[in-house]
Design an enzyme around this catalytic site. Structure first.
Site, short mmCIF file in Angstrom:
data_model
loop_
_atom_site.label_atom_id
_atom_site.label_comp_id
_atom_site.label_asym_id
_atom_site.label_seq_id
_atom_site.Cartn_x
_atom_site.Cartn_y
_atom_site.Cartn_z
N HIS A 156 0.83 -1.21 0.00
CA HIS A 156 0.00 0.00 0.00
C HIS A 156 0.86 1.25 0.00
O HIS A 156 1.94 1.28 0.60
CB HIS A 156 -0.90 0.01 1.24
CG HIS A 156 -1.94 -1.06 1.22
ND1 HIS A 156 -3.04 -1.01 0.40
CD2 HIS A 156 -2.05 -2.22 1.92
CE1 HIS A 156 -3.79 -2.09 0.59
NE2 HIS A 156 -3.20 -2.85 1.50
N ARG A 178 -7.80 -11.67 9.21
CA ARG A 178 -7.04 -10.56 9.79
C ARG A 178 -7.00 -10.76 11.31
O ARG A 178 -8.01 -11.14 11.90
CB ARG A 178 -7.73 -9.23 9.49
CG ARG A 178 -7.96 -8.95 8.01
CD ARG A 178 -8.95 -7.80 7.86
NE ARG A 178 -9.28 -7.47 6.49
CZ ARG A 178 -10.30 -8.01 5.81
NH1 ARG A 178 -11.06 -8.93 6.37
NH2 ARG A 178 -10.56 -7.62 4.58
N ILE A 196 -1.10 -7.44 13.92
CA ILE A 196 -0.51 -6.94 12.66
C ILE A 196 -1.51 -7.20 11.53
O ILE A 196 -1.33 -8.08 10.71
CB ILE A 196 0.87 -7.59 12.41
CG1 ILE A 196 1.78 -7.46 13.65
CG2 ILE A 196 1.55 -6.97 11.18
CD1 ILE A 196 2.11 -6.04 14.06
N CYS A 210 0.10 -26.36 -16.27
CA CYS A 210 -0.60 -25.06 -16.30
C CYS A 210 0.39 -23.91 -16.15
O CYS A 210 0.32 -22.91 -16.84
CB CYS A 210 -1.63 -24.97 -15.19
SG CYS A 210 -2.85 -26.26 -15.21
C1 FAD Z 1 -7.88 -10.53 3.95
C2 FAD Z 1 -6.57 -9.87 4.21
C3 FAD Z 1 -6.01 -8.99 3.29
C4 FAD Z 1 -4.81 -8.35 3.55
N1 FAD Z 1 -4.24 -7.59 2.59
C5 FAD Z 1 -3.06 -6.97 2.83
C6 FAD Z 1 -2.45 -6.20 1.83
O1 FAD Z 1 -2.89 -6.17 0.70
N2 FAD Z 1 -1.32 -5.52 2.14
C7 FAD Z 1 -0.80 -5.55 3.39
O2 FAD Z 1 0.17 -4.84 3.62
N3 FAD Z 1 -1.32 -6.32 4.35
C8 FAD Z 1 -2.43 -7.05 4.09
N4 FAD Z 1 -2.98 -7.86 5.04
C9 FAD Z 1 -2.30 -7.99 6.32
C10 FAD Z 1 -1.16 -9.00 6.27
O3 FAD Z 1 -1.57 -10.17 5.63
C11 FAD Z 1 -0.75 -9.28 7.71
O4 FAD Z 1 -0.38 -8.07 8.30
C12 FAD Z 1 0.43 -10.24 7.84
O5 FAD Z 1 0.28 -11.37 7.03
C13 FAD Z 1 0.54 -10.67 9.29
O6 FAD Z 1 1.57 -11.61 9.38
P1 FAD Z 1 1.95 -12.26 10.78
O7 FAD Z 1 3.26 -12.90 10.60
O8 FAD Z 1 1.82 -11.25 11.86
O9 FAD Z 1 0.80 -13.33 11.05
P2 FAD Z 1 0.70 -14.83 10.47
O10 FAD Z 1 1.03 -14.89 9.06
O11 FAD Z 1 -0.63 -15.34 10.89
O12 FAD Z 1 1.86 -15.58 11.25
C14 FAD Z 1 1.74 -15.99 12.58
C15 FAD Z 1 2.37 -17.36 12.70
O13 FAD Z 1 2.40 -17.76 14.06
C16 FAD Z 1 2.21 -19.15 14.09
N5 FAD Z 1 1.75 -19.54 15.43
C17 FAD Z 1 0.55 -19.26 16.02
N6 FAD Z 1 0.48 -19.85 17.21
C18 FAD Z 1 1.65 -20.50 17.41
C19 FAD Z 1 2.15 -21.31 18.46
N7 FAD Z 1 1.44 -21.61 19.56
N8 FAD Z 1 3.40 -21.83 18.33
C20 FAD Z 1 4.15 -21.59 17.21
N9 FAD Z 1 3.70 -20.83 16.18
C21 FAD Z 1 2.46 -20.30 16.28
C22 FAD Z 1 1.13 -19.38 13.04
O14 FAD Z 1 1.06 -20.72 12.61
C23 FAD Z 1 1.57 -18.43 11.95
O15 FAD Z 1 2.39 -19.03 10.97
C24 FAD Z 1 -4.16 -8.55 4.78
C25 FAD Z 1 -4.70 -9.46 5.71
C26 FAD Z 1 -5.87 -10.14 5.40
C27 FAD Z 1 -6.38 -11.17 6.33
#
Ligand code: FAD
Length: 494
Positions: free
Chosen positions: A50, A311, A335, A403
């Protein structure tokens, strides 16, 4: 202490923090509960980098997004992930919305979002994006907006972190965290680890992990977003198209993916189940209706996949990036979008917390290497180069995924790389085998054969995405049935 830093969660947040901290002289490991990294929210999102004009100034996610966007060019050079600044358009379909575009442009420009421009010349708009509806009145063009493959980006971060010494433990679900004198003991289902510092980047589970460490200061609620992906031969788009934003979300967009597909979505549905990534008839109708307003020619009969992402919305509606009262335990939670865009700014903030709040004296690592080699893709080769590659290694000539035209050599590479694939999905998300029109219908058994050979495991132990996702379940059930027990018959029936 086994480690200086344990990072919990292998999404983009955990992997970016791992890569950023890997430049310092620290012993670091990352613990992920799933069979692969990038298995949570990081896998199911819009993949938009973004520009940063959208959020309100009261939220730190705005400032982090604008800063994060700017950090992408350097990271792209270093890490070689698929990324393109396509530009994004916010589309006004009514005269009265122009004043909102002016407000967004001024607000964004004041905060340093570059190049924001309102365009009302329809010819120019149509040149930029021929698929856009004729009903368009004006657009806000943000040239710094772009698209990315969120999981390939995360694999690049993890590979580089691993090259620089970070250890990755997958299938390590954290079930307990105990404060000990010099730090923490982190208990997974398989093993106990000790560390001076723990960084909680567990996405949807971050509130639960925080409570395990005795810090009960926030809640996380899942908000689902559903998508439909179209076959790449059915439509082409130049720009990411947003409707006018609402207070709750940036709205349902129509966007190209970095690999040439087009998708519509996401909606914003507050749900209760933190694991529920199913798509619904209501949700799909909602995104189709939203998408058609921007692009009336959507090829609805060429949809190849529906999916959803969750999210992780905190009760503050903002990122929570802070040292906690439990000294050494850092939360990087809530996040939500635009987390992917903000990720390098988030990692910078974690470094600041380590230095300023925890008093760490971070020393640079002498042999730190910020570069991650670009994986080789057949699609990037000239005919001459391909012939030469096939001569050197015939696996370049054996096409497994028809594909997407993915040869065996790319699949083998995706398994052998640092933090490489161990599952069918792991291969799919690294090298796109199974991402195309047939969604793996043809190539999956062959990918399974390669995984079985490379990982030296029996064919029927290859899984889609780790424990409980075997494809060859009937074979297992047949063996059980030979024991002739009532119980195993019931299992077979199920
Ligand atoms: C519909 C949607 C659209 C989005 N579009 C955008 C976009 O276009 N641009 C943008 O900038 N952002 C976007 N986002 C936001 C972005 O996807 C997130 O900010 C980002 O992916 C968050 O990543 P994370 O690593 O914090 O969470 P996650 O990817 O969920 O990683 C957390 C990890 O922790 C692990 N975990 C959980 N519990 C445990 C445990 N007990 N022990 C060990 N591991 C554990 C999980 O398995 C997971 O792999 C979007 C989000 C959504 C849902």
């Amino acid at each position: 202490m086994d480690y200086d830093v344990i990072i919990i969660g292998g999404g983009v947040t955990g992997c970016c923090i791992a890569r950023t901290l890997s430049r310092y002289d620290l012993k670091i490991c990352l613990l992920e509960k799933e069979a692969d990294i990038a298995s949570g929210t990081t896998k199911g999102n819009s993949g938009v980098v973004h520009a940063g004009y959208a959020a309100d100034r009261k939220y730190k996610k705005r400032e982090f997004c604008i800063r994060g966007n700017k950090l992408f060019d350097q990271a792209h050079k270093e890490l070689n992930f698929p990324f393109k600044r396509t530009g994004t358009l916010v589309v006004a379909l009514e005269e009265r919305q122009i004043k909102d575009l002016v407000y967004i442009r001024n607000y964004g420009t004041e905060d340093g979002v570059p190049g924001l421009e309102i365009i009302i010349d329809k010819n120019r708009i149509k040149q930029m994006e021929p698929q856009l509806t004729d009903k368009v009145i004006a657009v806000l063009h943000a040239p710094s907006g772009g698209i990315i493959s969120p999981y390939e980006f995360t694999f690049a971060l993890a590979e580089n972190a691993n090259m620089n010494g970070v250890e990755f433990f997958r299938e390590h679900e954290i079930i307990g965290i105990n404060k000990i004198v010099a730090g923490f003991e982190v208990e997974t289902k398989l093993k106990k680890f000790t560390s001076r510092i723990v960084i909680n980047a567990a996405g949807l589970y971050s509130a639960e992990i925080s409570r395990m460490a005795g810090v009960d200061t926030f809640e996380i609620y899942p908000r689902r977003g559903e998508y439909i992906l179209f076959d790449k031969s059915s439509i082409h788009l130049n720009k990411v198209l947003f409707p006018m934003p609402t207070r709750l979300s940036k709205g349902i967009l129509v966007s190209p993916t970095i690999h040439g597909h087009v998708f519509i979505g996401p909606n914003a549905d507050n749900i209760l189940d933190i694991e529920d990534v199913s798509t619904t008839t209501r949700g799909l109708k909602e995104i189709i209706s939203g998408g058609l307003k921007l692009v009336p020619n959507l090829p609805l009969n060429a949809a190849i996949r529906n999916f959803a992402g969750l999210r992780a919305v905190s009760n503050t509606m903002d990122f929570i990036i802070e040292a906690t009262e439990m000294v050494g335990f850092v939360n990087v939670a809530g996040i939500l979008s635009p987390g992917l865009t903000a990720i390098f700014a988030i990692a910078e903030e974690v470094v600041r917390i380590l230095v300023e709040d925890l008093g760490e004296e971070l020393k640079g690592k002498e042999n730190y290497n910020p570069y991650r080699p670009k994986p080789e893709h057949l699609s990037d080769f000239t005919k001459m180069k391909l012939n030469q590659k096939i001569k050197e290694n015939p696996a370049w000539g054996r096409i497994i995924c028809r594909c997407e035209t993915i040869p065996e050599a790319e699949i083998v590479d995706s398994i052998r790389r640092p933090v490489g694939a161990t599952t069918i999905d792991g291969v799919k998300f690294r090298c796109r085998a199974g991402m195309g029109r047939c969604q793996g219908g043809f190539c999956m058994p062959r990918v399974m054969e390669i995984l079985s050979r490379e990982l030296n495991i029996p064919y029927d132990e290859v899984t889609k995405r780790g424990k409980g996702s075997h494809y060859l379940v009937n074979k297992v059930l047949c063996i059980e049935l030979t024991e002739d027990s009532k119980e195993s018959e019931e299992v077979a029936e199920k």
